[in-house]
Write an enzyme that holds these catalytic residues in place. Structure first.
Site, PDB file in Angstrom:
ATOM      1  N   ASP A  32       5.839  41.002 -12.606  1.00 45.86           N
ATOM      2  CA  ASP A  32       5.351  40.350 -11.388  1.00 45.86           C
ATOM      3  C   ASP A  32       4.947  41.361 -10.307  1.00 45.86           C
ATOM      4  OD1 ASP A  32       6.298  38.057 -12.735  1.00 45.86           O
ATOM      5  OD2 ASP A  32       8.257  38.227 -11.770  1.00 45.86           O
ATOM      6  N   GLU A 217       2.022  29.044 -11.515  1.00 45.46           N
ATOM      7  CA  GLU A 217       3.041  29.730 -10.711  1.00 45.46           C
ATOM      8  C   GLU A 217       2.407  30.974 -10.121  1.00 45.46           C
ATOM      9  OE1 GLU A 217       6.284  30.651 -13.357  1.00 45.46           O
ATOM     10  OE2 GLU A 217       4.996  31.593 -14.823  1.00 45.46           O
TER      11      GLU A 217
HETATM   12  O1  FUB Z   1       9.484  36.817 -13.455  1.00 43.89           O
HETATM   13  C1  FUB Z   1       9.976  35.515 -13.499  1.00 43.89           C
HETATM   14  C2  FUB Z   1       8.853  34.544 -13.458  1.00 43.89           C
HETATM   15  O2  FUB Z   1       7.988  34.743 -14.557  1.00 43.89           O
HETATM   16  C3  FUB Z   1       7.962  34.724 -12.262  1.00 43.89           C
HETATM   17  O3  FUB Z   1       8.535  34.277 -11.103  1.00 43.89           O
HETATM   18  C4  FUB Z   1       6.773  34.009 -12.747  1.00 43.89           C
HETATM   19  O4  FUB Z   1       5.644  34.190 -11.979  1.00 43.89           O
HETATM   20  C5  FUB Z   1       6.654  34.572 -14.147  1.00 43.89           C
HETATM   21  O5  FUB Z   1       6.027  35.807 -14.165  1.00 43.89           O
END
Ligand code: FUB
Length: 452
Positions: A32, A217
């Site tokens: 991320d 997300e």
């Molecule tokens: O790293 C955990 C989760 O996985 C992140 O918050 C999302 O965006 C995905 O990358």
């Protein structure tokens, strides 16, 4: 005295982690990746994936206990400034919840605001907190309570030219922040929604409503040339693509425009990104699971260049191993992070499958097999080179700079890696594209390094 010297050495080794190419951080997992430009440098605030420890029973799930910050001036050498926020020192975070997911950091009014999601002691999924510092490397002091009104993950803060700061999170939800950067503004729209058997108040607007958004997300919003861009991962077929939408207003409505990056080629489920302009060039930071090919919850940050079309739309970005930045000829050149290769006779393998952070080797088995590695800086010239390699029956390998042969090195037959040297026969100065060609025999090459 000895103890102080040891601690000093340990601190120095923690700070100066020389790294390059993709993945860009080569001694720990970094997911991320949120990049920001502060004080003329690029700062990277990734999540910090770790292998699940004994007290965490979700062995196949995301597992993150803290955050590190890294910085670079050339996008090739990254410095790890160490841990900035940890799960067990944030008053509202449930200890050992290992849920320090995707963060962001922005500068406003003389302070650095680090936003991060985690599992609250009070229960109820995820909340987003903020920690504040005077410098981009910290020390960051976490606020005692999470931001009221945000139930979700993956915060991203956009500082718009209208003077306001907006926070995006989760599935493209967006709300205006108060000037204190720690609370949502009172004039945000609010709605009551039912979640299972729970009624809860949702603040802000869902900017991805009606757009492709399956399991969306990781929103990353920015402004460029009078347009607002809301970029985000969503699952198209099997894994997340990076997509984007545009608007004339920070809180939308946004119009879907297409993809920035296709699905992960190897099935790594997530991707998560950020976009910056550094010294006039746009870059996309994203992640992949190069150091953990059988476990897509341990990921590693990568970078590619990104370009806009004249109408403001974004060109599709391809994943590469070479990544960005100019490599120093006098540091190890990991040719397995190549720009291009021959169709036959060259493969890549981990040096040690029990410790993948050791990296890869280039395995050359056919005459004329080659690996090209672009953008190597020879400065005022090199006199010789060392090739760290091994060969079963002996090999001869030639090295070219911008198409001109500059050296040939003999690799003696042996059962272990060794350093094989030769002279550089031509004057070679400045930045060149390197090509490594197998003239005869077989060779496994770890790296090449030039000597002054
Ligand atoms: O790293 C955990 C989760 O996985 C992140 O918050 C999302 O965006 C995905 O990358």
């Amino acid at each position: 005295m000895k103890r102080i010297a040891f601690l000093l050495l340990f601190a120095i080794s923690m700070m100066n982690v020389a790294m390059a190419q993709n993945p860009i951080v080569r001694n720990q997992f970094t997911a991320d990746p949120t990049a920001r430009v502060f004080n003329g440098k690029v700062y990277l605030y990734p999540s910090h994936d770790i292998l699940p420890p004994e007290d965490y029973d979700r062995k196949d799930w995301f597992c993150m206990a803290d955050y590190h910050v890294f910085s670079s001036e050339n996008l090739t050498d990254w410095t790890d400034h160490g841990m900035i926020v940890t799960q067990n020192k944030v008053p509202w975070v449930r200890p050992n919840s290992y849920s320090m997911w995707a963060p962001d950091c922005v500068y406003r009014n003389g302070k650095y605001y680090f936003y991060f999601p985690s599992a609250p002691k009070a229960g109820g999924g995820f909340a987003v907190g903020v920690a504040i510092a005077d410098n981009p490397e910290g020390p960051f002091v976490p606020e005692p309570e999470p931001i009221k009104g945000i139930n979700g993950i993956d915060p991203c803060v956009l500082q718009a030219s209208d003077g306001n700061a907006y926070i995006f999170w989760g599935n493209g939800r967006c709300a205006k922040l108060k000037e204190n950067m720690k609370e949502l503004a009172d004039d945000n729209p609010r709605e009551m929604v039912r979640w299972g058997n729970r009624e809860m108040e949702m603040v802000g607007v869902n900017c991805l409503q009606g757009l492709p958004n399956r399991q969306a997300e990781g929103p990353f919003a920015f402004e460029y040339n009078g347009n607002y861009y809301l970029t985000y991962p969503y699952v198209r077929e099997k894994t997340e693509v990076l997509a984007y939408a545009m608007s004339k207003n920070p809180m939308g409505p946004y119009e879907y425009k297409g993809l920035i990056m296709e699905e992960q080629p190897n099935g790594c489920w997530t991707n998560h990104h950020s976009i910056i302009n550094y010294k006039g060039q746009w870059y996309l930071f994203y992640h992949h699971n190069y150091y953990s090919p059988n476990d897509d919850k341990r990921r590693s940050a990568c970078i590619e260049k990104l370009s806009f079309n004249a109408d403001g739309t974004i060109q599709l970005v391809k994943q590469t191993l070479r990544g960005v930045g100019v490599s120093d000829a006098f540091k190890e050149i990991q040719i397995d992070r190549y720009s291009s290769i021959s169709n036959r006779g060259v493969e890549f393998a981990y040096l040690d499958t029990l410790n993948r952070f050791d990296g890869w080797k280039t395995v050359m088995t056919e005459r004329n097999a080659f690996v090209q590695y672009n953008q190597v800086d020879f400065s005022n010239g090199a006199k010789g080179l060392v090739c760290r390699a091994q060969s079963q029956g002996g090999a001869k390998v030639s090295i070219y700079a911008d198409g001109e042969k500059i050296a040939s090195v003999k690799v003696k037959a042996g059962k272990a890696f060794g350093d094989f040297s030769c002279k550089v026969k031509k004057a070679v100065k400045g930045v060149k594209d390197l090509k490594v060609v197998l003239d005869k025999g077989d060779a496994e090459i770890d790296y090449i390094i030039f000597k002054k």
